[in-house]
Design an enzyme around this catalytic site. Structure first.
Site: not given
Ligand code: UDP
Length: 337
Positions: A117, A141
């Protein structure tokens, strides 16, 4: 020559499975269905309901299906959840991948594609962001994905594995034929919220921050169509099969649209003038996130087909309308423009 797709019943994973099946590949899926839907898998694709961290399950699937490559999507993806429960993110993302890699090494599967990501970059010093930019994730995350990248690099170097890490920017849209799309209830993504407003499922959409030093004051994002993203994975698989060395690639189009422009695109394609409310900044938001795409374009044989915000919005809308009909009957359209 089977490809194992973990998380293959999820939003991006199901588009991946569709693309692989359409390309004539043999595919097998492991998904615990925590956020995925088995109905979104094409007919005939074997689904093993379970965890990608279950080493016995994975080993059995690899042996039974002759798996030669793994595309690993399974994981948790909601940034605010990761703030509330970081250890769940280190378990579901970092530790799960550790288990999966352990089995891959044991079974001699030596091609691995990993969903990472743009959140690994945190607040970038330069935009568009190149892959060599500093990585300073601002959430568990992002950290859980960055830790996984590091672990994958080390394991691959030690065990003769080749990998491609794909760092996704803002994934949006749906299958152009509206067979599959984002079906998660309570999703927080901008385009999903906007099409929910356009289909009358929300009274309005909030714009989180209109006082940023950007041309219209709202944040800027690089949206990539989920079908193009799936094709980028296919191109990464071909690259590895051709002997390409391990690499890390940004996945975006390299073009930014503001939150307000994105909402306008949904209003235009839907013809529905749903309410937009200016709201306070959302904590943790990065102002501008746009990919430097030179590396992916020069490394992979990948030609995006849907690099157009209105097309992405139209596909997201068509899917949302279908989903709404399936769940509730006819859509209650918001006021027409
Ligand atoms: N956003 C917004 N209203 C919403 C949802 C998102 O203004 O209802 C903004 C959000 O603040 C961010 C951008 O849209 O600036 C993209 O947010 P999203 O959650 O889709 O993805 P992120 O870039 O945070 O991963």
């Amino acid at each position: 020559m089977t490809v194992l797709v973990t998380g293959g019943a999820g939003y991006i994973g199901s588009h991946m499975v569709q693309a692989l099946v359409e390309a004539g590949e043999s595919v097998v899926v492991i998904d615990n269905l925590s956020t995925g839907f088995s109905a979104y898998l094409p007919e005939g694709v074997p689904l093993f309901i379970g965890d990608a961290a279950d080493e016995n399950l994975v080993e059995g699937v690899i042996a039974a299906h002759g798996v030669e490559s793994i595309i690993h999507f399974a994981g948790s993806v909601v940034v605010p959840d990761s703030m509330r429960d970081p250890l769940a993110y280190y378990r579901n993302n970092t530790m799960t991948t550790r288990s999966l890699l352990n089995v891959a090494v044991k079974c001699g599967v030596n091609r691995f594609i990993f969903s990472s990501t743009a959140a690994v970059y945190g607040n970038p010093d330069q935009v568009p962001v190149p892959e060599h930019a500093a990585t300073r994730p601002m959430s568990p995350y992002g950290s859980s994905k960055l830790m996984t990248e590091i672990m994958l690099h080390d394991a691959a170097s030690a065990h003769g594995m080749s990998y491609v890490v794909l760092r996704y920017f803002n994934v949006a849209g749906a299958d152009p034929l509206a067979r599959i799309g984002l079906a998660t209830v309570g999703a927080t993504h901008l385009l999903k919220i906007a099409v929910e407003a356009a289909t009358g499922q929300r009274a309005k959409i909030d714009v989180f921050g209109t006082d940023y030093p950007t041309p219209d004051g709202s944040c800027i994002r690089d949206f990539i169509h989920v079908a193009d993203l799936a094709q980028a994975h296919r191109a990464a698989l071909s690259y590895l099969r051709d002997g390409g060395p391990s690499t890390t690639l940004n996945c975006g189009y390299g073009r930014g649209y503001s939150v307000l422009e994105t909402i306008e695109a949904v209003r235009r394609v839907s013809g529905r003038n749903f309410a937009v409310q200016y709201a306070a900044r959302r904590s943790g938001d990065i102002m501008t996130m746009v990919a430097d795409t030179s590396r992916i374009r020069s490394t992979l044989d990948w030609a995006p087909r849907y690099d157009d915000l209105e097309t992405i919005a139209a596909h997201a809308l068509a899917w949302e309308e279908k989903l709404f009909r399936e769940r509730h009957g006819e859509p209650r359209h918001a006021a027409s423009a």
